[in-house]
Design an enzyme around this catalytic site. Structure first.
Site, PDB file in Angstrom:
ATOM      1  N   ARG A 145       9.250 -17.266 -11.272  1.00 36.79           N
ATOM      2  CA  ARG A 145       9.405 -17.688  -9.900  1.00 36.79           C
ATOM      3  C   ARG A 145      10.337 -16.762  -8.756  1.00 36.79           C
ATOM      4  O   ARG A 145       9.795 -16.674  -7.624  1.00 36.79           O
ATOM      5  CB  ARG A 145       9.928 -19.030  -9.761  1.00 36.79           C
ATOM      6  CG  ARG A 145       8.608 -19.974 -10.158  1.00 36.79           C
ATOM      7  CD  ARG A 145       9.068 -21.609  -9.706  1.00 36.79           C
ATOM      8  NE  ARG A 145       7.923 -22.310  -9.782  1.00 36.79           N
ATOM      9  CZ  ARG A 145       8.004 -23.762 -10.107  1.00 36.79           C
ATOM     10  NH1 ARG A 145       9.025 -24.057 -10.301  1.00 36.79           N
ATOM     11  NH2 ARG A 145       6.746 -24.309 -10.093  1.00 36.79           N
ATOM     12  N   LYS A 182      -3.203 -36.721 -19.564  1.00 35.73           N
ATOM     13  CA  LYS A 182      -3.697 -37.760 -18.867  1.00 35.73           C
ATOM     14  C   LYS A 182      -4.916 -37.603 -18.053  1.00 35.73           C
ATOM     15  O   LYS A 182      -4.686 -36.755 -17.006  1.00 35.73           O
ATOM     16  CB  LYS A 182      -2.707 -38.604 -18.366  1.00 35.73           C
ATOM     17  CG  LYS A 182      -1.627 -38.758 -19.107  1.00 35.73           C
ATOM     18  CD  LYS A 182      -0.582 -40.016 -18.372  1.00 35.73           C
ATOM     19  CE  LYS A 182       0.687 -40.163 -19.442  1.00 35.73           C
ATOM     20  NZ  LYS A 182       1.743 -39.445 -18.972  1.00 35.73           N
ATOM     21  N   GLY A 200       1.930 -24.890 -14.298  1.00 28.93           N
ATOM     22  CA  GLY A 200       2.432 -25.768 -15.083  1.00 28.93           C
ATOM     23  C   GLY A 200       2.374 -25.360 -16.539  1.00 28.93           C
ATOM     24  O   GLY A 200       2.626 -24.196 -16.745  1.00 28.93           O
ATOM     25  N   GLY A 219       2.117 -28.656  -9.839  1.00 30.94           N
ATOM     26  CA  GLY A 219       1.589 -29.862  -8.990  1.00 30.94           C
ATOM     27  C   GLY A 219       1.164 -29.334  -7.652  1.00 30.94           C
ATOM     28  O   GLY A 219       0.028 -30.097  -7.199  1.00 30.94           O
TER      29      GLY A 219
HETATM   30  N1  ADP Z   1      -4.783 -34.014 -27.823  1.00 32.40           N
HETATM   31  C1  ADP Z   1      -3.624 -34.185 -27.278  1.00 32.40           C
HETATM   32  N2  ADP Z   1      -2.877 -35.373 -27.424  1.00 32.40           N
HETATM   33  C2  ADP Z   1      -1.618 -35.439 -27.015  1.00 32.40           C
HETATM   34  N3  ADP Z   1      -1.050 -34.455 -26.033  1.00 32.40           N
HETATM   35  C3  ADP Z   1      -1.706 -33.634 -25.572  1.00 32.40           C
HETATM   36  C4  ADP Z   1      -2.942 -33.247 -26.151  1.00 32.40           C
HETATM   37  N4  ADP Z   1      -3.549 -32.251 -25.753  1.00 32.40           N
HETATM   38  C5  ADP Z   1      -2.550 -31.849 -24.737  1.00 32.40           C
HETATM   39  N5  ADP Z   1      -1.436 -32.625 -24.836  1.00 32.40           N
HETATM   40  C6  ADP Z   1      -0.246 -32.469 -24.136  1.00 32.40           C
HETATM   41  O1  ADP Z   1      -0.609 -32.527 -22.712  1.00 32.40           O
HETATM   42  C7  ADP Z   1       0.685 -31.910 -21.881  1.00 32.40           C
HETATM   43  C8  ADP Z   1       0.214 -31.363 -20.742  1.00 32.40           C
HETATM   44  O2  ADP Z   1      -0.424 -32.321 -19.822  1.00 32.40           O
HETATM   45  P1  ADP Z   1      -0.293 -32.072 -18.487  1.00 32.40           P
HETATM   46  O3  ADP Z   1       1.144 -32.180 -18.022  1.00 32.40           O
HETATM   47  O4  ADP Z   1      -1.349 -32.860 -17.933  1.00 32.40           O
HETATM   48  O5  ADP Z   1      -0.681 -30.508 -18.143  1.00 32.40           O
HETATM   49  P2  ADP Z   1      -0.366 -29.577 -17.008  1.00 32.40           P
HETATM   50  O6  ADP Z   1       1.284 -29.590 -17.065  1.00 32.40           O
HETATM   51  O7  ADP Z   1      -0.887 -28.433 -17.356  1.00 32.40           O
HETATM   52  O8  ADP Z   1      -0.921 -30.144 -15.910  1.00 32.40           O
HETATM   53  C9  ADP Z   1       1.422 -31.046 -23.089  1.00 32.40           C
HETATM   54  O9  ADP Z   1       2.553 -31.515 -23.451  1.00 32.40           O
HETATM   55  C10 ADP Z   1       0.328 -31.180 -24.424  1.00 32.40           C
HETATM   56  O10 ADP Z   1       1.035 -31.214 -25.398  1.00 32.40           O
HETATM   57  O1  X15 Z   2       8.517 -27.114 -10.287  1.00 29.38           O
HETATM   58  C1  X15 Z   2       7.919 -27.721  -9.759  1.00 29.38           C
HETATM   59  O2  X15 Z   2       6.830 -28.544  -9.730  1.00 29.38           O
HETATM   60  P1  X15 Z   2       5.586 -27.968 -10.875  1.00 29.38           P
HETATM   61  O3  X15 Z   2       6.261 -27.853 -12.204  1.00 29.38           O
HETATM   62  O4  X15 Z   2       4.757 -29.142 -10.655  1.00 29.38           O
HETATM   63  O5  X15 Z   2       5.107 -26.628 -10.508  1.00 29.38           O
HETATM   64  C2  X15 Z   2       8.074 -27.507  -8.010  1.00 29.38           C
HETATM   65  O6  X15 Z   2       9.260 -26.693  -7.870  1.00 29.38           O
HETATM   66  C3  X15 Z   2       8.143 -28.696  -7.526  1.00 29.38           C
HETATM   67  O7  X15 Z   2       9.389 -29.534  -8.057  1.00 29.38           O
HETATM   68  P2  X15 Z   2       9.323 -30.804  -7.724  1.00 29.38           P
HETATM   69  O8  X15 Z   2       8.057 -31.513  -8.638  1.00 29.38           O
HETATM   70  O9  X15 Z   2      10.661 -31.434  -8.479  1.00 29.38           O
HETATM   71  O10 X15 Z   2       9.088 -31.541  -6.620  1.00 29.38           O
END
Ligand code: ADP
Ligand code: X15
Length: 395
Positions: free
Chosen positions: A36, A197, A351, A374
């Site tokens: 970043r 989710k 992410g 996000g």
């Molecule tokens: N089949 C699964 N069962 C449980 N957790 C899972 C599965 N597939 C992926 N995950 C978990 O989902 C998490 C990411 O989810 P999420 O936060 O929704 O994704 P992102 O950060 O890309 O938006 C990861 O930590 C991963 O381990």
């Molecule tokens: O790391 C961030 O979010 P992201 O992991 O969803 O990209 C941004 O810096 C925003 O941080 P925040 O979700 O604490 O407002």
């Protein structure tokens, strides 16, 4: 993008308050991933070259309006100094007299980094008084913090009401790449949605169903869809209250002529552990006490074919529990297919998917990796990002 950028204003000799997203991973007081910081360099270097006095502001973590020693930006300033090859002054506060005094010492082309803006309760509340205090430090506001553009905070939104406000190059690029994908995509256009989710991805699936040719589902959220088809899923992730919604998504896809791809097989485990016993089963044969933690080999092949035939792919969310090697193959296969798809424009929606392509050493083979998890998700949901809305329109 219909917003002004740094190219549209004269910054020579001016004090520029530049909001960046230096919310980087840290361990033992050191920056462990400077992606970043590097992503913001084009804007910072441009401002320096133009003779601006560059005042950088960022948040780090979620200190909730209080000073948290480990969340100071000192190590970030050090890393930035190394990258710029120039000493960056770091203040211990983000506004006020001491900060003003430090800014008064700046020459054209100098760079200063303010302390973590989230040490102040007014930041996340978007308090106009704090926004004004930030604005008092500068003549111009530049927002290059795409990763925080979905937050209406004092340093991302409020301040823009008190100064001429324009976008930086990173912000511009992120909005243009994601914007083009949603408004004028090259086709076939494929979206890959994974992660844990359904709840977190409802908006994005809904919005993308109106735009894509192919929708690929993977990760933990896929099992709610599998259940919606009437199959047993053992101990796999399930959001019972989203089964009807999952059904409606599949129906909507049919109505709209969107190809809806779901896993046809899975890697199942007898516990949530890298050392679990595992086996590959067809998606309608998940045993009672087992849980699906990755897509299986037939699904990997299927998804690879769809990716290779696409002109544009957007990917958000891993295909399995990729943090554990035993369940990383599905996510790796998707990343590899994207790397191999040379005629395909590939966009990684920040992410965990961005972390995954980094982990597999394939980051430099993607066309665009968003710096916002996000933020890119909200953008793909079709939402307006407050940090962008607040900037000045092009005339
Ligand atoms: N089949 C699964 N069962 C449980 N957790 C899972 C599965 N597939 C992926 N995950 C978990 O989902 C998490 C990411 O989810 P999420 O936060 O929704 O994704 P992102 O950060 O890309 O938006 C990861 O930590 C991963 O381990
Ligand atoms: O790391 C961030 O979010 P992201 O992991 O969803 O990209 C941004 O810096 C925003 O941080 P925040 O979700 O604490 O407002």
């Amino acid at each position: 993008m219909n917003k002004k950028t740094v190219r549209d204003i004269d910054v020579k000799g001016k004090r520029v308050f530049c909001r960046v997203d230096f919310n980087v991973p840290m361990q033992d007081g050191k920056v462990t991933d400077d992606t970043r910081i590097r992503a913001a360099l084009p804007t910072i270097q441009y401002l320096m070259e133009q003779g601006a006095k560059v005042i950088l502001a960022s948040h780090l973590g979620r200190p909730k309006g209080k000073v948290v020693e480990e969340l100071r930006l000192t190590a970030v300033a050090e890393r930035l100094s190394e990258l710029l090859g120039k000493q960056v002054v770091k203040t211990d506060e983000a506004y006020g007299d001491a900060v003003k005094a430090a800014i008064a010492q700046m020459n054209e082309g100098d760079v200063l980094l303010l302390e973590n803006v989230r040490f102040y309760p007014g930041e996340e509340k978007n308090d106009p008084e704090l926004a004004k205090a930030f604005a008092e430090l500068a003549d111009v506001y530049v927002n290059d913090a795409f990763g925080a553009a979905h937050r209406a905070h004092a340093s991302t939104e409020g301040i823009a009401h008190y100064l001429p406000a324009v976008a930086g190059f990173l912000m511009e690029k992120e909005i243009e790449v994601l914007g083009k994908a949603l408004s004028n995509p090259d086709r076939p256009f494929t979206a890959i949605i994974g992660g844990a989710k359904v709840k977190d991805k409802i908006g994005v699936i809904e919005n993308l169903l109106d735009k894509v040719d192919n929708l690929i589902i993977g990760g933990g959220l896929a099992y709610t869809f599998v259940k919606a088809l009437g199959h047993e899923i053992g101990k796999s992730l399930l959001e019972e209250d989203k089964i009807e919604l999952a059904k409606s998504f599949m129906e909507k896809a049919k109505e709209k002529g969107v190809n809806f791809y779901m896993p046809v097989d899975a890697v199942v485990a007898d516990e949530f552990s890298n050392d679990a016993n595992t086996k590959v089963v067809n998606i309608d044969e998940i045993p009672n006490e087992w849980q699906g933690l990755d897509i299986g080999p037939k699904t990997r092949e299927l998804y690879r074919d769809v990716i290779l035939k696409s002109k544009l792919v957007i990917w958000n969310g891993p295909m399995g529990v990729f943090e554990m090697d035993a369940f990383a193959e599905g996510t790796k296969a998707v990343a590899q297919a994207l790397a191999d798809a040379k005629d395909t424009y590939t966009v990684i929606g920040g992410g965990d998917s961005a972390a995954a392509v980094e982990k597999f050493g394939l980051a430099d083979q993607m066309d665009h990796i968003s710096t916002g998890g996000g933020a890119s998700l909200e953008f793909m949901e079709g939402k307006q990002l407050p940090g962008v809305v607040a900037l000045n329109d092009k005339e």
